[in-house]
Write a protein that holds these residues in place. Structure first.
Motif, short mmCIF file in Angstrom:
data_model
loop_
_atom_site.label_atom_id
_atom_site.label_comp_id
_atom_site.label_asym_id
_atom_site.label_seq_id
_atom_site.Cartn_x
_atom_site.Cartn_y
_atom_site.Cartn_z
N PRO A 19 0.82 -1.22 0.00
CA PRO A 19 0.00 0.00 0.00
C PRO A 19 0.85 1.26 0.00
CG PRO A 19 0.14 -0.85 2.22
CD PRO A 19 0.84 -1.85 1.32
N GLU A 20 0.30 2.29 -0.64
CA GLU A 20 0.95 3.61 -0.60
C GLU A 20 -0.12 4.69 -0.61
OE1 GLU A 20 3.18 4.72 -4.14
OE2 GLU A 20 2.06 3.24 -5.31
N ILE A 21 0.15 5.74 0.13
CA ILE A 21 -0.75 6.89 0.15
C ILE A 21 -0.37 7.77 -1.02
CG2 ILE A 21 -1.49 8.92 1.45
CD1 ILE A 21 -0.89 7.26 4.02
N ILE A 22 -1.34 8.02 -1.91
CA ILE A 22 -1.04 8.82 -3.10
C ILE A 22 -1.62 10.23 -3.03
CG2 ILE A 22 -0.68 6.83 -4.61
CD1 ILE A 22 -3.55 7.13 -5.62
N ALA A 23 -2.47 10.49 -2.05
CA ALA A 23 -3.00 11.84 -1.84
C ALA A 23 -3.47 11.97 -0.40
CB ALA A 23 -4.15 12.13 -2.80
N ARG A 24 -3.34 13.18 0.13
CA ARG A 24 -3.76 13.49 1.50
C ARG A 24 -4.51 14.82 1.48
NH1 ARG A 24 -0.52 11.10 5.56
NH2 ARG A 24 1.20 9.90 4.70
N ASP A 25 -5.44 14.97 2.44
CA ASP A 25 -6.18 16.23 2.53
C ASP A 25 -6.68 16.42 3.95
OD1 ASP A 25 -7.44 18.58 1.46
OD2 ASP A 25 -9.34 17.48 1.55
N GLY A 26 -6.67 17.66 4.40
CA GLY A 26 -7.25 18.00 5.70
C GLY A 26 -6.39 17.55 6.87
N GLU A 27 -6.89 17.87 8.06
CA GLU A 27 -6.19 17.51 9.29
C GLU A 27 -7.14 16.82 10.24
OE1 GLU A 27 -4.50 21.01 11.03
OE2 GLU A 27 -3.02 21.24 9.44
N SER A 28 -6.60 15.86 10.95
CA SER A 28 -7.33 15.14 11.98
C SER A 28 -6.42 15.04 13.19
CB SER A 28 -7.68 13.74 11.46
OG SER A 28 -8.24 12.96 12.46
N PHE A 29 -7.00 15.09 14.37
CA PHE A 29 -6.21 15.02 15.60
C PHE A 29 -6.98 14.11 16.55
CE2 PHE A 29 -4.22 16.89 19.47
CZ PHE A 29 -2.90 16.74 19.09
N GLU A 30 -6.75 12.81 16.42
CA GLU A 30 -7.53 11.82 17.17
C GLU A 30 -6.62 10.97 18.06
OE1 GLU A 30 -10.83 11.70 17.08
OE2 GLU A 30 -10.95 13.21 15.49
N GLU A 31 -7.22 10.38 19.08
CA GLU A 31 -6.47 9.49 19.95
C GLU A 31 -6.25 8.16 19.26
OE1 GLU A 31 -6.68 9.39 24.45
OE2 GLU A 31 -7.92 7.67 23.91
N GLU A 32 -5.03 7.67 19.34
CA GLU A 32 -4.67 6.39 18.74
C GLU A 32 -4.05 5.48 19.78
OE1 GLU A 32 -2.32 6.39 15.11
OE2 GLU A 32 -3.22 8.28 14.50
#
Length: 171
Positions: A77-90
């Motif tokens: 797998p590879e990420i080919i595009a990203r958008d926005g921001e998220s700030f969640e607990e992991e």
């Protein structure tokens, strides 16, 4: 199939970069089945091959409700595009008992091969986007705690070491 042992921080295998999968063999199919059994038993929503000590570009994800299994198998797998921001607990099966808020992209487009060898391009948001980013990080030798600030990493190491000592004492 089988439940595999999950490697825990600071196991050095978790810091290695994984190798691409050249062909989908019966060995890979068995690994996927074993990883799925391991992830569901843990329980978790994702698992990368390095977490079970296998240095291959393979992740599995299932963010569906427990009674509805919807396993995603992503090879190379590879990420080919990203958008926005998220700030969640992991959290992470390789860092049991520790959780932290991590900044990620809110939406991602991912390209991978499925178990039949077909190329898939998938857009994801919410928990699925976070899971893809988290699991793909494992293939590059990154844990979610590597995204913490220097100060928070220091705090994590102290807290996690204490947690590990408590868990060993309880055994």
């Amino acid at each position: 199939m089988a439940i595999l042992p999950i490697r825990h921080y600071p196991d050095p295998v978790l810091k290695q970069t994984s190798a691409p999968i050249q062909s989908i063999t019966e060995e890979i199919r068995t690994l996927v089945a074993d990883m799925a059994d391991t992830m569901y038993a843990a329980p978790g929503v994702g698992l990368a091959a390095p977490q079970v000590g296998i240095n291959k570009n393979l992740i599995i994800i299932d963010c569906s409700p427990q009674e509805e299994k919807d396993l995603i198998v992503a090879i190379n797998p590879e990420i080919i595009a990203r958008d926005g921001e998220s700030f969640e607990e992991e959290g992470c099966l390789s860092v049991p008992g520790y959780y932290a808020r991590i900044e990620r992209s809110a939406r991602v487009k991912v390209r991978y091969l499925d178990l039949a060898g077909q190329e898939v391009v998938r857009e994801a948001s919410g928990l699925l986007a976070i899971a893809f980013q988290h699991e793909i990080d494992h293939l590059h030798g990154l844990l979610f705690v590597d995204h913490l600030s220097s100060l928070k990493k220091g705090m994590f190491r102290k807290k996690y070491e204490k947690l590990r000592r408590q868990q060993e004492h309880e055994l």
